[in-house]
Structures are given as C-alpha cells and as structure tokens.
Design a protein around this motif. Structure first.
Motif, PDB file in Angstrom:
ATOM      1  N   LYS A   2       0.710  -1.276  -0.033  1.00 31.20           N
ATOM      2  CA  LYS A   2      -0.051  -0.004  -0.089  1.00 31.20           C
ATOM      3  C   LYS A   2       0.826   1.411   0.190  1.00 31.20           C
ATOM      4  N   LYS A   3       0.605   2.138  -0.916  1.00 31.02           N
ATOM      5  CA  LYS A   3       1.354   3.326  -1.156  1.00 31.02           C
ATOM      6  C   LYS A   3       0.617   4.429   0.001  1.00 31.02           C
ATOM      7  N   LYS A   4       1.482   5.145   0.515  1.00 27.75           N
ATOM      8  CA  LYS A   4       1.028   6.170   1.515  1.00 27.75           C
ATOM      9  C   LYS A   4       0.897   7.422   0.875  1.00 27.75           C
ATOM     10  N   MET A   5      -0.006   8.312   1.363  1.00 30.51           N
ATOM     11  CA  MET A   5      -0.232   9.439   0.801  1.00 30.51           C
ATOM     12  C   MET A   5       0.690  10.499   1.576  1.00 30.51           C
ATOM     13  N   GLY A   6       1.143  11.399   0.440  1.00 31.19           N
ATOM     14  CA  GLY A   6       2.248  12.369   0.796  1.00 31.19           C
ATOM     15  C   GLY A   6       1.558  13.487   1.642  1.00 31.19           C
ATOM     16  N   ARG A  10      -2.160  15.162   1.492  1.00 27.79           N
ATOM     17  CA  ARG A  10      -2.993  15.172   2.910  1.00 27.79           C
ATOM     18  C   ARG A  10      -3.454  16.632   3.379  1.00 27.79           C
ATOM     19  N   ILE A  11      -2.504  17.770   3.187  1.00 27.06           N
ATOM     20  CA  ILE A  11      -2.778  18.972   3.470  1.00 27.06           C
ATOM     21  C   ILE A  11      -3.891  19.599   2.574  1.00 27.06           C
ATOM     22  N   LEU A  12      -3.649  19.184   1.256  1.00 28.85           N
ATOM     23  CA  LEU A  12      -4.629  19.650   0.192  1.00 28.85           C
ATOM     24  C   LEU A  12      -6.099  19.104   0.326  1.00 28.85           C
ATOM     25  N   LEU A  13      -5.947  17.819   0.766  1.00 26.93           N
ATOM     26  CA  LEU A  13      -7.384  17.088   0.983  1.00 26.93           C
ATOM     27  C   LEU A  13      -8.034  17.815   2.261  1.00 26.93           C
ATOM     28  N   GLY A  14      -7.064  17.973   3.291  1.00 22.58           N
ATOM     29  CA  GLY A  14      -7.881  18.631   4.564  1.00 22.58           C
ATOM     30  C   GLY A  14      -8.407  20.018   4.075  1.00 22.58           C
TER      31      GLY A  14
END
Length: 172
Positions: A2-6, A10-14
């Motif tokens: 599983k590749k982790k989200m950078g 994550r900041i952009l998603l938040g």
C-alpha cells in the motif's frame, strides 16, 4: 504494498474537506450560525496548531543556525565571508522593507481588521532598525520571537563556540 499518501496531498485534502464542510454549514445554517459554530468549536484547533508552530520555531531557528555556523569548522575566509554576506543581505532586506513601507504607508490594506484591533505605525529609520537587530539581552528576543535578534544570537554563540576551539569542547 500500500502506497502512503504524501503530506502535501493530505494537506490539500484537508483544505478541500474544510471548504466543503464550511460550505455545507453555511448553506444549511446560514452565515451567522455557521460563523458561531466555527468560532466556538473549530477555531480553537487552529489556534492550538498555530501556537505549537510558534512554540517550535524559536528553538529550531536558534539551534539550526548555531549548528550551521559550528559545522563550518574553522572560521576562515569563507566562514567570515558567509557571516558578512548574511548580515549584508539582512541589512538590505531591512532597508527595502522600510523604503517600501514608507512609500506605500496607508495606501492599501491587505486585510480589514476588527474594529477593536489597534495598530500603531512606528516611524522607524534605518539606524534604529539596524540597532534593533542586535539584542540588549539574551532572553527577551527568545520570549518575543524576534527572529532577527535570534539569528544574531545564534551567530554570536556559534562563532563563540568556534573561537573557543578545543577548549570549548565538552570533556567526555
């Protein structure tokens, strides 16, 4: 695997998620009620985050600049040139900031502040600004988060440790 989200993703998603939740609250409850909820329940988390950032910035700047100066090793020609270059570029940045601030004094406002917020425009000149870069004591700039003074303190301590040489090293 599983590749982790950078972190950037994550900041952009938040941010996008925050905009969506805010828009939904605004549409359902109206502006006043949404602002009341945001101020009472969401803003404290933002304030805590900003306070934690402020908490770590001062020691991070102080120690990283000291480490940079110490890692130069012998303060030879390049070390002194680096320190002089840093101080000269800092002085130039201060002069540019003062000139631009005095040219555009009161011409425009980036943000409208609350009515109770009071800002005093200090008439500073170049000599006062350069004098202000050098702290009168060690503790106050750390308490006030005065970054230019913290940088000067770090340079002095780093250079002092280097000048002390072998005598300044810890005995094992």
């Amino acid at each position: 695997e599983k590749k982790k989200m950078g972190l950037g993703v994550r900041i952009l998603l938040g941010m996008v998620l925050g905009i969506i939740v805010g828009a939904i609250l605004w549409a359902i409850l109206g502006v006043d009620k949404a602002n009341e909820i945001a101020t009472a329940y969401i803003k404290p988390f933002g304030d805590i985050f900003v306070n934690l950032l402020k908490y770590i910035v001062v020691p991070l700047v102080l120690l990283s600049i000291m480490d940079g100066v110490i890692s130069m090793g012998d303060i030879g020609k390049i070390g002194w040139k680096t320190v002089v270059y840093f101080l000269a570029t800092t002085a130039i940045a201060c002069i540019i900031g003062l000139v631009v601030a005095n040219i555009f004094k009161g011409s425009f406002r980036v943000l409208e502040m609350a009515e109770d917020a009071a800002y005093e425009a200090k008439n500073a000149n170049i000599v006062d600004t350069v004098k202000g870069i050098f702290p009168s004591n060690f503790i106050q700039p750390l308490l006030d988060s005065s970054m230019l003074q913290i940088i000067v303190i770090a340079l002095f301590f780093g250079c002092g440790i280097l000048v002390a040489g072998e005598k300044g090293k810890l005995a094992a």
